[in-house]
Design a protein around this motif. Structure first.
Motif, PDB file in Angstrom:
ATOM      1  N   ALA A 297      17.174 -12.370  27.089  1.00 12.30           N
ATOM      2  CA  ALA A 297      17.827 -12.254  25.783  1.00 12.30           C
ATOM      3  C   ALA A 297      16.888 -11.678  24.730  1.00 12.30           C
ATOM      4  O   ALA A 297      17.318 -10.936  23.843  1.00 12.30           O
ATOM      5  CB  ALA A 297      18.347 -13.618  25.341  1.00 12.30           C
ATOM      6  N   MET A 298      15.597 -11.995  24.819  1.00 11.32           N
ATOM      7  CA  MET A 298      14.639 -11.455  23.848  1.00 11.32           C
ATOM      8  C   MET A 298      14.492  -9.940  24.008  1.00 11.32           C
ATOM      9  O   MET A 298      14.423  -9.214  23.008  1.00 11.32           O
ATOM     10  CB  MET A 298      13.281 -12.139  24.006  1.00 11.32           C
ATOM     11  CG  MET A 298      13.282 -13.627  23.669  1.00 11.32           C
ATOM     12  SD  MET A 298      13.857 -14.026  21.980  1.00 11.32           S
ATOM     13  CE  MET A 298      15.572 -14.490  22.314  1.00 11.32           C
ATOM     14  N   GLY A 301      17.614  -8.484  22.572  1.00  4.82           N
ATOM     15  CA  GLY A 301      17.599  -8.596  21.119  1.00  4.82           C
ATOM     16  C   GLY A 301      16.686  -7.570  20.469  1.00  4.82           C
ATOM     17  O   GLY A 301      17.031  -6.977  19.432  1.00  4.82           O
ATOM     18  N   ALA A 304      18.484  -4.241  20.583  1.00  3.45           N
ATOM     19  CA  ALA A 304      19.548  -4.139  19.586  1.00  3.45           C
ATOM     20  C   ALA A 304      18.983  -3.936  18.179  1.00  3.45           C
ATOM     21  O   ALA A 304      19.496  -3.127  17.397  1.00  3.45           O
ATOM     22  CB  ALA A 304      20.415  -5.397  19.626  1.00  3.45           C
ATOM     23  N   SER A 305      17.915  -4.671  17.851  1.00  6.84           N
ATOM     24  CA  SER A 305      17.346  -4.536  16.516  1.00  6.84           C
ATOM     25  C   SER A 305      16.693  -3.162  16.328  1.00  6.84           C
ATOM     26  O   SER A 305      16.809  -2.557  15.247  1.00  6.84           O
ATOM     27  CB  SER A 305      16.332  -5.654  16.258  1.00  6.84           C
ATOM     28  OG  SER A 305      15.280  -5.641  17.204  1.00  6.84           O
ATOM     29  N   LEU A 324      15.343  -9.325  12.016  1.00  4.14           N
ATOM     30  CA  LEU A 324      15.878  -9.525  13.369  1.00  4.14           C
ATOM     31  C   LEU A 324      14.843  -9.183  14.431  1.00  4.14           C
ATOM     32  O   LEU A 324      14.654  -9.933  15.399  1.00  4.14           O
ATOM     33  CB  LEU A 324      17.131  -8.670  13.567  1.00  4.14           C
ATOM     34  CG  LEU A 324      18.401  -9.134  12.856  1.00  4.14           C
ATOM     35  CD1 LEU A 324      19.519  -8.123  13.068  1.00  4.14           C
ATOM     36  CD2 LEU A 324      18.821 -10.509  13.352  1.00  4.14           C
ATOM     37  N   PHE A 328      13.162 -11.805  17.465  1.00  2.40           N
ATOM     38  CA  PHE A 328      13.166 -11.576  18.920  1.00  2.40           C
ATOM     39  C   PHE A 328      11.757 -11.302  19.441  1.00  2.40           C
ATOM     40  O   PHE A 328      11.400 -11.749  20.546  1.00  2.40           O
ATOM     41  CB  PHE A 328      14.106 -10.419  19.268  1.00  2.40           C
ATOM     42  CG  PHE A 328      15.551 -10.726  19.001  1.00  2.40           C
ATOM     43  CD1 PHE A 328      16.187 -11.758  19.676  1.00  2.40           C
ATOM     44  CD2 PHE A 328      16.277 -10.011  18.059  1.00  2.40           C
ATOM     45  CE1 PHE A 328      17.522 -12.063  19.429  1.00  2.40           C
ATOM     46  CE2 PHE A 328      17.603 -10.300  17.806  1.00  2.40           C
ATOM     47  CZ  PHE A 328      18.230 -11.330  18.490  1.00  2.40           C
ATOM     48  N   TRP A 332       9.812 -13.555  22.228  1.00  4.59           N
ATOM     49  CA  TRP A 332       9.223 -12.944  23.432  1.00  4.59           C
ATOM     50  C   TRP A 332       7.778 -13.395  23.619  1.00  4.59           C
ATOM     51  O   TRP A 332       7.391 -13.825  24.709  1.00  4.59           O
ATOM     52  CB  TRP A 332       9.316 -11.422  23.305  1.00  4.59           C
ATOM     53  CG  TRP A 332       8.627 -10.646  24.378  1.00  4.59           C
ATOM     54  CD1 TRP A 332       8.904 -10.658  25.716  1.00  4.59           C
ATOM     55  CD2 TRP A 332       7.551  -9.708  24.201  1.00  4.59           C
ATOM     56  NE1 TRP A 332       8.062  -9.781  26.385  1.00  4.59           N
ATOM     57  CE2 TRP A 332       7.226  -9.187  25.490  1.00  4.59           C
ATOM     58  CE3 TRP A 332       6.851  -9.251  23.090  1.00  4.59           C
ATOM     59  CZ2 TRP A 332       6.218  -8.237  25.669  1.00  4.59           C
ATOM     60  CZ3 TRP A 332       5.847  -8.297  23.272  1.00  4.59           C
ATOM     61  CH2 TRP A 332       5.543  -7.811  24.552  1.00  4.59           C
TER      62      TRP A 332
END
Length: 413
Positions: A297-298, A301, A304-305, A324, A328, A332
């Motif tokens: 997920a990190m 993320g 996406a950022s 954001l 993330f 991480w």
């Protein structure tokens, strides 16, 4: 009369976490003070701003690259000695910078002293924390490395105030003394094995963990030959090419988009704010949802950022990106050592983390400079930022595939 219950002792693992927090606070906080000194150094030595990026690249490479040496040494000699040595080098680097007569001497003191100091202390300190926790490993690791974010927020303003009050030479002198005293002092609290303090990981009674030795785990040679390690290494390497681009290029990107230099610098602070929040609060979530899932997920993320950055233009959209991305990125950094320990055990965790972090070292060295060359050719940051986002998306896919491989430590049970 009711018997008086003895007061439970505070689990010593939290002292190890606190010590790690101070070590990362001092080490990385000292590293990021360099931006506060740039104007003074330019004035006194006639240095160009372009040369500053080389200092960060070299120092960053040492932060992570030296873990391949310091990690195994800590597994053999103990993390306390390596952390204390690293903090002594950080203090010495700052003290030598205060006496420099040329800009080259400042760069050498900063890059080699602080870069090597952080490189010697960072991986051994993180490795020590992992051995004290199992159930709350993600939370403890997050607290330990949150010192990086807090140091990034606190140390540069402190340096700026000291420069205004004392001048840049005395500011380096004061920071060097503070770094050595606080860094070495906190390092003395670091310990590798909870059994020597009469407890097991997480503070559990010794008789409850007697069948699971704290330093149980695979050898370094066996670890690096597993598909699990190969997947972790590949994901880190590909991700790191994009992860460190904002730390070098976000400010000039913002200035190119008509953001004032004063506001543009604040964007780096926003990454620090988000990173601190991510390190403090996300580790406990990782312990609940699963640390492998959380790591994936990190990566997603960060992808996406970074995609938001690729299309952002104004200060507020860049602020959203910075916050954001910081969250993330902080998550991480916090969870990676815990994931390594989950799958390879604690016996050689320092050495294994050190080898894994060479991937981050190469990303730090090459990613930001490659982005700069891409900008020189295209006169736009869109391509390097888009590639950075895509790299982290690929890293997320690799992380998903890696979770389907066997965990080495599980095969030893």
């Amino acid at each position: 009369m009711h018997a008086v219950q003895p007061r439970a002792k505070l689990f010593y693992g939290w002292f190890v976490v606190a010590a790690a927090f101070v070590v990362t606070f001092i080490g990385f906080g000292s590293a990021y003070t360099f931006s506060s000194f740039v104007e003074s150094l330019q004035r006194d030595f006639g240095a160009s701003r372009g040369s500053v990026s080389l200092v960060f690249s070299f120092a960053g490479f040492l932060y992570f690259g030296l873990g391949v040496i310091s990690g195994p040494l800590a597994d053999r000699w103990g993390a306390r000695r390596l952390a204390a040595l690293g903090m002594a080098l950080v203090g010495l680097g700052l003290l030598l910078a205060s006496q420099a007569q040329t800009i080259i001497e400042v760069y050498a003191a900063y890059s080699i002293g602080i870069g090597a100091g952080v490189g010697v202390a960072y991986v051994p300190t993180l490795g020590a924390v992992q051995r004290w926790f199992v159930r709350r490993r993600g939370f403890a690791s997050g607290l330990a490395v949150s010192g990086i974010g807090v140091g990034t927020l606190v140390m540069p303003p402190l340096a700026t105030w000291l420069i205004a009050s004392l001048g840049w030479r005395d500011a380096y002198l004061v920071l060097g003394i503070l770094a050595a005293l606080a860094g070495i002092g906190s390092s003395l609290l670091i310990a590798d094995d909870p059994r020597r303090y009469g407890t097991g990981p997480d503070g559990d009674p010794l008789n409850a963990v007697s069948s699971a030795p704290v330093r149980h785990g695979v050898s370094i040679g066996d670890a690096v030959r597993t598909p699990r390690f190969a997947g972790l290494y590949a994901a880190c390497l590909i991700s790191a090419f994009g992860v460190f681009v904002p730390f070098v290029h976000l400010v000039p990107f913002a200035v190119d988009h008509q953001v004032t230099p004063a506001l543009a610098v604040l964007l780096l602070g926003m990454i620090g704010v988000g990173s601190t929040a991510g390190r403090f609060f996300l580790g406990s979530i990782a312990d609940r949802v699963g640390r492998d899932t959380f790591l994936t997920a990190m990566y997603a993320g960060m992808a996406a950022s970074l995609a938001i950055w690729a299309v952002a233009g104004g200060f507020w959209s860049l602020t959203v990106f910075a916050l954001l991305f910081g969250v993330f990125y902080g998550g991480w950094v916090a969870i990676l050592p815990a994931v390594v320990t989950d799958h390879f055990g604690g016996r050689n965790v320092g050495g294994i983390i050190g080898i894994l972090y060479t991937s981050v070292a190469f990303g730090t060295l090459l990613g930001p400079s490659a982005a700069g060359f891409a900008y020189d050719v295209s006169h736009s940051y869109f391509i390097p930022v888009a590639i950075s986002a895509a790299a982290n998306l690929v890293a997320a896919v690799i992380a998903v595939a890696t979770t389907r491989t066997a965990s080495p430590i599980a095969s030893m049970a």
